[in-house]
Enzyme design. Sequence first.
Site, PDB file in Angstrom:
ATOM      1  N   ASP A 109       0.979  -1.077  -0.077  1.00 18.34           N
ATOM      2  CA  ASP A 109      -0.098  -0.236   0.239  1.00 18.34           C
ATOM      3  C   ASP A 109       0.662   1.554  -0.240  1.00 18.34           C
ATOM      4  O   ASP A 109       1.578   1.139   0.445  1.00 18.34           O
ATOM      5  CB  ASP A 109      -0.737   0.059   1.665  1.00 18.34           C
ATOM      6  CG  ASP A 109      -2.224  -0.770   1.008  1.00 18.34           C
ATOM      7  OD1 ASP A 109      -2.103  -1.350  -0.122  1.00 18.34           O
ATOM      8  OD2 ASP A 109      -3.293  -1.174   1.979  1.00 18.34           O
ATOM      9  N   TRP A 141     -10.353   5.211   1.709  1.00 25.96           N
ATOM     10  CA  TRP A 141     -10.391   4.955   3.238  1.00 25.96           C
ATOM     11  C   TRP A 141      -9.729   3.783   3.447  1.00 25.96           C
ATOM     12  O   TRP A 141      -9.150   3.439   4.377  1.00 25.96           O
ATOM     13  CB  TRP A 141     -11.841   4.754   3.842  1.00 25.96           C
ATOM     14  CG  TRP A 141     -12.675   6.431   3.500  1.00 25.96           C
ATOM     15  CD1 TRP A 141     -12.349   7.239   4.527  1.00 25.96           C
ATOM     16  CD2 TRP A 141     -13.047   6.482   2.599  1.00 25.96           C
ATOM     17  NE1 TRP A 141     -12.976   8.673   4.154  1.00 25.96           N
ATOM     18  CE2 TRP A 141     -13.760   8.239   3.413  1.00 25.96           C
ATOM     19  CE3 TRP A 141     -14.651   5.624   1.869  1.00 25.96           C
ATOM     20  CZ2 TRP A 141     -14.313   8.695   2.024  1.00 25.96           C
ATOM     21  CZ3 TRP A 141     -14.561   6.229   0.962  1.00 25.96           C
ATOM     22  CH2 TRP A 141     -15.369   7.935   1.331  1.00 25.96           C
ATOM     23  N   ASP A 142      -8.568   3.123   2.924  1.00 23.09           N
ATOM     24  CA  ASP A 142      -8.237   1.870   2.464  1.00 23.09           C
ATOM     25  C   ASP A 142      -9.163   1.520   3.427  1.00 23.09           C
ATOM     26  O   ASP A 142      -9.095  -0.393   4.112  1.00 23.09           O
ATOM     27  CB  ASP A 142      -7.013   1.952   3.312  1.00 23.09           C
ATOM     28  CG  ASP A 142      -6.054   0.393   3.566  1.00 23.09           C
ATOM     29  OD1 ASP A 142      -6.453   0.064   2.297  1.00 23.09           O
ATOM     30  OD2 ASP A 142      -5.196   0.381   3.894  1.00 23.09           O
ATOM     31  N   TYR A 143     -10.640   0.487   2.986  1.00 19.75           N
ATOM     32  CA  TYR A 143     -11.652  -0.002   3.257  1.00 19.75           C
ATOM     33  C   TYR A 143     -11.455  -1.561   2.038  1.00 19.75           C
ATOM     34  O   TYR A 143     -12.424  -2.094   2.193  1.00 19.75           O
ATOM     35  CB  TYR A 143     -12.810   0.685   3.172  1.00 19.75           C
ATOM     36  CG  TYR A 143     -13.182   0.876   4.087  1.00 19.75           C
ATOM     37  CD1 TYR A 143     -12.897   0.770   5.739  1.00 19.75           C
ATOM     38  CD2 TYR A 143     -14.147   2.525   4.076  1.00 19.75           C
ATOM     39  CE1 TYR A 143     -13.299   1.353   6.646  1.00 19.75           C
ATOM     40  CE2 TYR A 143     -14.054   3.274   5.532  1.00 19.75           C
ATOM     41  CZ  TYR A 143     -13.875   2.880   6.708  1.00 19.75           C
ATOM     42  OH  TYR A 143     -14.436   3.703   7.591  1.00 19.75           O
ATOM     43  N   ASP A 144     -10.260  -1.887   1.729  1.00 19.82           N
ATOM     44  CA  ASP A 144      -9.811  -2.939   1.488  1.00 19.82           C
ATOM     45  C   ASP A 144     -10.530  -4.193   1.943  1.00 19.82           C
ATOM     46  O   ASP A 144     -10.363  -3.925   3.608  1.00 19.82           O
ATOM     47  CB  ASP A 144      -8.319  -3.794   1.267  1.00 19.82           C
ATOM     48  CG  ASP A 144      -7.514  -3.534   2.576  1.00 19.82           C
ATOM     49  OD1 ASP A 144      -8.050  -3.754   3.532  1.00 19.82           O
ATOM     50  OD2 ASP A 144      -5.845  -3.314   1.514  1.00 19.82           O
TER      51      ASP A 144
END
Lengths: 735, 128
Positions: free
Chosen positions: A285, A396-399
């Site tokens: 990331d 938001w990096d809601y992976d």
Amino acid sequence: MIHKTSLMTATILFGVAVIPVALTAVPAAFAQTPPSNSAPGPGNATTGHDAEKSSDKFDAPSPYAPQAPGVNAANIPDGPPAEPSEPTPAVSQISSNPDHDDWPAYGRDSNATRYSPLDQITPENAGRLKRAFVYHTGSKPAPGQINKWAAETTPIKVGDGLYTCSALNDIIKLDPATGKEIWRHNSDVKYDSIPYTAACKGVVYYTASTVPEGQPCHNRILVGTLDMRLIEVDADDGKLCEGFGYHGQVNLMKGMGESVPGFVAMTAPPPIVNGAIVVNHEVLDGQRRWAPSGVIRGYDAETGRFLWAWDVNRPDQHGEPQPGQHYSRGTPNSWAAMTGDNEQGLVYVPTGNSAADYYSALRSPEENKVSSSIVAIDVKTGSPRWVFQTVHKDVWDYDMGSQATMFDFPGKDGPVPALIVPTKRGQTFVLDRRDGKPILPVEERAAPTQTDVPNDPRSPTQPWSVGMPRLGVPDLKETDMWGMSPIDQLYCRLKYRRAKYQGEFTAPEISRPWLEYPGYNGGSDWGSMAYDARSGVLIANWNITPMYDQLVTRKKADQLGLMPVDDPNFTPSSGGAEGAGAMADTPYGIVVSPFWNEFTHMMCNKPPYGMLTAIDMHTQKVLWQHPLGSARANGPWGLPTHLPLTIGTPNNGGPVITAGGVIFVAATTDDLIHAFDAKTGKELWNDVLPGGGQATPMTYEYKGKQYVAIMAGGHHFMMTPVSDALVVYALPDSK
Amino acid sequence: MATLHKPRNGAEWATVCVAVLLILLGLPLFIMGIQLAMIGGSFYYVLFGAALIVAGALMLTGSVNGAFLYLAAWALTWPWAFWEVGMDGWGLLPRLFGPTIIAIAVALTIPTLRRIGSPVMSSRGSMV
């Protein structure tokens, strides 16, 4: 009288002097990361056009540049680009219908239920569990190496073997009763290949259709490695399967274009669906917009032959890239464990974000359709059959970290093949596996759109699974801020007020920090959930861990020393929140930090930080819910309090539910493995592990005895002690 | 004009220490409290911080009113804490635990401060 009073005052004063010391004993969950860059704060940045001019000290290498040494870790000759093809027909696998004493797959079975039919350990006797054996994998940081370890391993058990991998992907067969090593395959993964974390979540058991029983490699163990290889060995002797790929290995860097070791890595076991190994990989990331591709690929489980690719920005090309070409860069990557559905011929891929998680202006419409989604890919062709998106235009990096769980939903006209999809948002979606349509209602609700990031508008709505209980707490208020005393509490109240916060989906900001709750470590992560189909009970452990983030201009990012992993000046460091980074090729860098007090390392929000919940899937009601994890190993300044108070700590690693009515979960930062009564949630037993229990436990029976295994590998980001110990428990023999 | 009381024995030194502690704790509360109030946050901290500073200063002059001021601020903190977070134990902890320990220390200085403030002591005392 005077004497007495002064003595008393002196005594009290001594007490006052020790208050700071005493306060450290106040139970407090401390957050999870070592010191990291804090958000620079208000007035950080210009938002005008200067910001658009990149001052990259280092130009991106051409994606056509040759791969650096070590990227093709085993120097496997590539051969010509392969055309798409179909897998060799497969035989039925034991994971589709496991023996009751086995745990043959990462999620126990192909449904990924984490449910075992074993019932020897019950709420009545769980308190008597004792260690049966401890096995050391040998993988932990060597002296002088930065700790990037978090093994996260769940062993599998088939017949007479307990199969596991070390954090650096060595494959190991153990005697299930004694922990004695039967064989070990050294995968020779180098330290440089560790991405954010050295993890090997598990190995895969496969029975070949083309090799008869009794021949080498009839039964095989498959692992995907940190340095992007598939390795298949014989389950009986651990020898490489010569007929698979190039002498037992497949180079997954083929077609990926320029990269450096550690930029892309496999950490999850690839599912095998109707003979196709489906491969995903993590892309580090926060590095650069044009990071290596997040392509999903199929390989033949018998031969290692390439089958197909699903490449988001080359949707119609399912073959390998032609010479001089590469898979499309910067596309959403999937690092979580996928779920294979042999019946539907689908694989359910939990996707993440396009590269440069916190800036979306450079993403293609194709990427925007499939990021932070569950994508159902046809394993014959590599084409998506359906997509369900859990966050629109995610910044938001809601992976998706969780492995989706398959189950039969009791519908009006009989059971519906369904999929439980946990998310970091704490929204749990329930979908029809045939078409991806929600079975339980999903509402598109208005989301905040105000942002000072130019030309990067946010989605006006986001999906909410309103039919399932939310695994989260209401939006944070100033009065939720916490501390040991009014002073550190006030510090957090100031931090809260200085940040931009408009509830969930508060849009990124350059001029001041923004508060992200649930945040990328919140809700359900890779631990996933456990589901007992007999009772319809779903078990989830989850987090309440907000983040404090800020976009920074390129100039500021340079000042902070944020640079991508492929920059020649890049120096590896550990810790820090995942995702803080240069986001090279975009106008901004990103600073990601826990929402905590940097001085005491205590979270700014009040406890609990971790919860355990049981949900009745027939009624979608919470059966019980309580904080998970004690304060014994946590406290301000990282000091353990030794208090047995259940405060609810951050946790990573999933639950297991058994027919005996016992739930096993480690995961918490108190370094305990816990057993709970599935009916009431009452804690039945716990034991102190030699390292952090950031892994999902598993259970099996061997020679009439039930065992429970947990990899106590620790987790560098959770700041739990690293170890190489696989700890296995059983009830003592009755005399 | 009140002047600083010069401590003459252990009890008085201890009292001075409590007073200094109040001021040291009051300053960050007051300063950060102003910042918080200015950006729309709670006014409690600026008031509590001011009370601590004034209380500490009064105690340094030998006035028992300083102790009473702190105890009054502490007593008012209780209804405020319950108003903010209700019966939430974790929420009450930072609001009440530390201030209550300080309140015990302050209460124990009252006999000493009374003695300093009494006419007999004043006539003999050098600084008042």
